[in-house]
Design an enzyme around this catalytic site. Structure first.
Site, mmCIF file in Angstrom:
data_model
loop_
_atom_site.group_PDB
_atom_site.id
_atom_site.type_symbol
_atom_site.label_atom_id
_atom_site.label_comp_id
_atom_site.label_asym_id
_atom_site.label_seq_id
_atom_site.Cartn_x
_atom_site.Cartn_y
_atom_site.Cartn_z
ATOM 1 N N ASP A 219 0.821 -1.211 0.000
ATOM 2 C CA ASP A 219 0.000 0.000 0.000
ATOM 3 C C ASP A 219 0.854 1.260 0.000
ATOM 4 O OD1 ASP A 219 -2.788 -1.132 2.099
ATOM 5 O OD2 ASP A 219 -2.196 -1.613 0.053
ATOM 6 N N TYR B 140 1.951 2.229 -3.471
ATOM 7 C CA TYR B 140 0.801 2.762 -4.218
ATOM 8 C C TYR B 140 0.498 4.191 -3.756
ATOM 9 C CZ TYR B 140 -3.923 3.085 -6.171
ATOM 10 O OH TYR B 140 -5.037 3.489 -6.854
ATOM 11 N N SER C 178 -13.646 5.934 -0.929
ATOM 12 C CA SER C 178 -12.388 5.642 -0.241
ATOM 13 C C SER C 178 -12.045 6.842 0.637
ATOM 14 C CB SER C 178 -11.281 5.366 -1.250
ATOM 15 O OG SER C 178 -11.108 6.476 -2.096
ATOM 16 N N LYS D 296 -8.138 1.232 11.732
ATOM 17 C CA LYS D 296 -8.371 0.928 10.315
ATOM 18 C C LYS D 296 -8.043 -0.549 10.083
ATOM 19 C CE LYS D 296 -7.421 2.726 5.685
ATOM 20 N NZ LYS D 296 -7.043 1.451 5.049
ATOM 21 N N LYS E 201 -12.827 10.659 11.964
ATOM 22 C CA LYS E 201 -14.070 11.178 11.398
ATOM 23 C C LYS E 201 -14.589 12.327 12.257
ATOM 24 C CE LYS E 201 -15.356 6.477 9.947
ATOM 25 N NZ LYS E 201 -16.311 5.365 10.140
ATOM 26 N N CYS F 167 34.506 -19.895 6.351
ATOM 27 C CA CYS F 167 34.186 -18.680 7.102
ATOM 28 C C CYS F 167 34.801 -17.473 6.406
ATOM 29 C CB CYS F 167 34.724 -18.793 8.526
ATOM 30 S SG CYS F 167 34.555 -17.270 9.485
ATOM 31 N N CYS G 35 37.770 -16.012 9.044
ATOM 32 C CA CYS G 35 39.021 -16.717 9.369
ATOM 33 C C CYS G 35 39.378 -17.814 8.378
ATOM 34 C CB CYS G 35 38.945 -17.300 10.779
ATOM 35 S SG CYS G 35 37.752 -18.646 10.937
#
Length: 712
Positions: free
Chosen positions: A66, A69, A115, A153, A332, A450, A453
């Protein structure tokens, strides 16, 4: 030999275009580009955003987080604000989502399901609120400071439920906000959604017609169980709870939906006939609750904006305590007649806004995979990433856990990958975006030796990790020194990873006891150390000598001995010498230790270098005895009991409350189970509170806890 690159799929092309656009909008100043460039960029943004909107709203199969976007949408809005003539009828700024599929019958919403515009920080919330105040003052002819209802939400699938004479008649998805999909048969299978509104004499008869709006979602624990079942059947698991909820609701076969553990929260209403509706949004939620609809318990009404912002801050920090996903807070204007005065723009109401949490997921390029050697010799792959912002920080590296993790997910160098960062968890790569592959990506394998070493790496039987078993591996010691000085161990202020590396690589510190032999002239030889800084570090090292024994045990880096285990050991053994003399059976008999940890402790003390280290630490004045505050508590109602904390306590911080419980002989767990003895409940408790109620576990407030501890 000639190589052929496989043709890209539509998804791959979309992802590539998206990635390019994201880089552009992050790097370019959109206020400085000319009209011609703005026109071309806006056209590309419209095309890409519309494709993503279709995948999100219609297919319920988003390709990007999201946050990505939202960033592209913000960029398009900025361009259209600068050049209004660039606004086109098909711009995603002018609509809610994509058109619905033809697989389900179309349903026209009696009122559009709009929306919400997003607020990406506290300043955006203030701007929104002040704009509402100005518009209301103009239309009412007097200044007002409207109350605000704040709601979590829920990250799920928006749903509109129509009831006629109290009976569910239609369940419809949002679709494009004007028309949705008729998923009534599927909605009827969701236990939380009433098929008939119960008649309650205290409430009166149900409305003759009522549209309830809410969110279908899936709880985290249900999501995990569903994925386990799918994987056991050889089916593809869902990526996240939102996708699981959306995919379950939009099954063509309602019997499949009926088997999915879906839940529902009501958050608002559409048209209502035959009933008086409260003028307050907050009271509408209470009214819906009385009608029998599940309503989220964390909704609050606030008279002052500062309290609204504090609510947003609280849930930004505490959202992981919930048993369902939230991706923000919906704000709101509470007074519904004022909502009507404020009205809406083409695709969103003016009277509401979504405060979005910092993104926890992003897509970026995996540039390389390197390996890191830990303090116990464990060797882990680390992703080197094209820098991207996740969870409010710029991430350029992320964990890949182990070779099996990389291979099972087929993660390749050059892939676009999904990176997440939840809470304080280290960023991790969770999956590749396979659709975006070009054929140039390279598989990765764990090196044989490794990187520090050169010793042969070893994979122990039954373990996923590889280890460097060389006792003189430089990288292991750097990590151990950093751990020893860390906040939860010896807490040596001013000694972070860079200083630990300097001290180890210069040869000044090796073994750990050398730390307490450092002199001023030693530190002054190091880059970045003037006299003041050097003296401060020496004072911090000296102060660490008096740390509690449990911190020393944790700091020594004994495998499987974490903070909690170290505290348990000190409850039983009064000194490090007593612990060193304990047998494996004695250690394993301790509750919370077990045979694997017991063997690890015993093996550590058998090593001559480790025994010598302890003797040197004692000679240098480091505390190796149990301090009075670490002593086992006398018999009390708390001793041996398990506590879980949820919510914010009025006076104690969570850490302070945990310390008080532990000192009294109690244990603190992170989740509620049937073995929990008490749940301590503060303000805005999470799902742990619900779980405790279900199990009938006794609950305490802060005063109750203090009384139990004998402090009141």
């Amino acid at each position: 030999m000639e190589t052929h690159t496989a043709p890209q799929t539509a998804e791959a092309r979309l992802l590539e275009a998206t990635h390019t656009l994201l880089q552009t909008v992050r790097q370019r100043d959109l206020e400085a580009i000319d009209r011609k460039e703005a026109e071309a960029l806006a056209a590309r943004l419209r095309e890409v955003l519309n494709q993503h909107a279709y995948r999100y709203y219609v297919l319920d199969n988003p390709l990007i987080p999201d946050a990505d976007y939202d960033l592209l949408m913000q960029a398009l809005r900025k361009l259209e604000a600068r050049f209004p003539e660039l606004v086109t009828p098909d711009s995603p700024t002018q609509r809610v989502g994509g058109p619905p599929l033809g697989r389900f019958e179309k349903v026209r919403h009696p009122e559009p399901l709009l929306s919400l515009n997003n607020a990406f920080g506290e300043e955006d919330v203030r701007v929104w609120y002040e704009r509402c105040c100005r518009m209301l003052a103009e239309r009412l002819g007097q200044p007002v400071q409207p109350a605000v209802t704040a709601e979590l939400k829920i990250d799920g699938l928006a749903m509109a439920l129509t009831y006629e004479n109290g009976v569910l008649s239609v369940g419809a998805t949002r679709g494009d906000g004007i028309e949705g999909e008729n998923v009534t048969q599927n909605v009827r299978t969701i236990p939380a959604i009433p098929l008939r509104i119960p008649v309650d004499p205290a409430v009166g008869p149900p409305p003759t017609r009522l549209e309830v709006r809410g969110e279908v979602y899936m709880r985290k624990r249900d999501f995990e169980r569903l994925n386990e079942q799918l994987q056991a059947r050889g089916e593809r698991p869902f990526a996240n709870p939102r996708n699981a909820a959306a995919g379950s609701v939009r099954q063509l076969n309602p019997q499949v939906t009926a088997l999915r553990p879906l839940s529902f929260f009501a958050y608002g209403i559409g048209p209502v006939e035959g009933a008086e509706v409260p003028d307050s949004q907050y009271e509408v939620l209470q009214w819906l609750g009385r009608l029998g609809f599940p309503v989220n318990e964390h909704a609050r009404r606030f008279e002052h904006l500062d309290d609204v912002l504090e609510y947003c801050r609280y849930w930004t920090e505490h959202r992981d305590e919930l048993d369902y996903e939230i991706d923000g807070v919906v704000l709101k204007i509470d007074h519904r007649p004022w909502q009507a005065l404020l009205g809406a723009i083409s695709n969103a109401p003016r009277w509401a806004v979504a405060y979005k949490f910092p993104a926890r997921e992003a897509i970026t390029r995996l540039l390389d995979i390197m390996v890191s050697v830990g303090r116990t010799g464990v060797v882990k792959p680390v992703a080197v990433l094209e820098p991207v912002e996740v969870g409010g920080v710029t991430v350029s590296q992320a964990t890949l856990h182990n070779e099996d993790y990389v291979r099972s997910r087929d993660i390749r160098i050059g892939d676009l990958v999904v990176v997440i960062r939840a809470g304080d968890v280290i960023p991790q790569v969770v999956r590749p975006v396979v659709e975006a592959r070009t054929g140039n990506e390279r598989p990765w394998r764990m090196p044989e030796r490794c990187p520090s070493c050169g010793s042969q790496l070893v994979r122990l039987p039954g373990e996923a990790d590889y280890y460097c078993v060389a006792s003189d591996c430089p990288a292991q010691f750097v990590r151990l020194l950093e751990h020893f000085a860390g906040r939860d161990a010896m807490d040596i202020e001013g000694m972070g990873s860079q200083v630990a590396r300097q001290l180890a690589e210069s040869g000044l510190v090796r073994p750990l006891s050398d730390l307490y032999r450092l002199k001023l002239e030693d530190l002054l030889k190091l880059e970045g150390f003037a006299e003041t800084r050097a003296r401060n570090l020496l004072r911090a090292i000296e102060a660490s000598k008096q740390r509690p024994l449990s911190r020393l045990l944790f700091g020594l880096g004994i495998r499987h001995v974490g903070k909690t285990t170290a505290e348990l050991l000190v409850q039983r053994f009064a000194s490090i010498d007593e612990l060193a003399a304990a047998t494996i059976d004695e250690l394993a008999a301790l509750e919370g230790v077990g045979p694997i940890t017991a063997e690890s402790i015993a093996n550590w003390f058998r090593v001559e270098d480790n025994r010598r280290l302890i003797e040197e630490l004692k000679e240098l004045g480091v505390n190796t005895q149990r301090l009075p505050e670490e002593a086992p508590a006398a018999e009390s109602p708390v001793r041996g009991k398990t506590f879980v904390l949820t919510g914010a306590l009025p006076h104690l911080t969570r850490k302070e409350a945990e310390e008080l419980i532990k000192r009294a002989g109690g244990r603190v767990a992170s989740s509620v189970s049937r073995n929990t003895d008490y749940v301590v409940v503060g303000e805005n408790p999470g799902s742990k509170y619900d779980r405790a109620r279900q199990l009938g576990i006794p609950m305490l407030d802060e005063d109750g806890l203090l009384r139990l501890l004998g402090m009141k």
